[in-house]
Design a protein around this motif. Structure first.
Motif: not given
Length: 110
Positions: A51-71
């Motif tokens: 249910g995470r993708f349905e709730t948070l969308g790609a930005s939710g995936c990016y929040g944990c698996h992406g590369a930025n100063e916050n995640a």
């Protein structure tokens, strides 16, 4: 009145951000959900991600698996997105390529 709206929007944004980050907490997968995944196939999302993708969308995936100063995946122990998931094929762009924004199309729920 405008100050109240800005404050409310800020509180809402902070709450949504904390929910997204809470999903990145160090949680062990319930099982090895990729054990039956054929070689070369995209990894399967673990059952804990239901249910995470349905709730948070790609930005939710990016929040944990992406590369930025916050995640940064290195900080939370998650698997980093491969470079081909980013604009121009480089994680340095810090922007997901639009063709990879439907994460659950390739990464099915385990």
């Amino acid at each position: 009145m405008r100050k109240n709206l800005v404050t409310g929007a800020l509180v809402l944004a902070m709450a949504m951000g904390s929910l997204a980050v809470a999903g990145c907490a160090s949680e062990a997968p319930a099982s090895n959900s990729g054990a039956d995944t054929p070689a070369g196939a995209p990894p399967v999302m673990p059952p804990t991600h239901e249910g995470r993708f349905e709730t948070l969308g790609a930005s939710g995936c990016y929040g944990c698996h992406g590369a930025n100063e916050n995640a940064n995946p290195m900080l939370n122990g998650s698997v980093a997105l491969p470079d081909d998931h980013y604009v121009d094929g480089s994680a340095q762009t810090l922007e997901i390529d639009p063709t990879h924004e439907q994460c659950n199309t390739c990464h099915v729920q385990g």
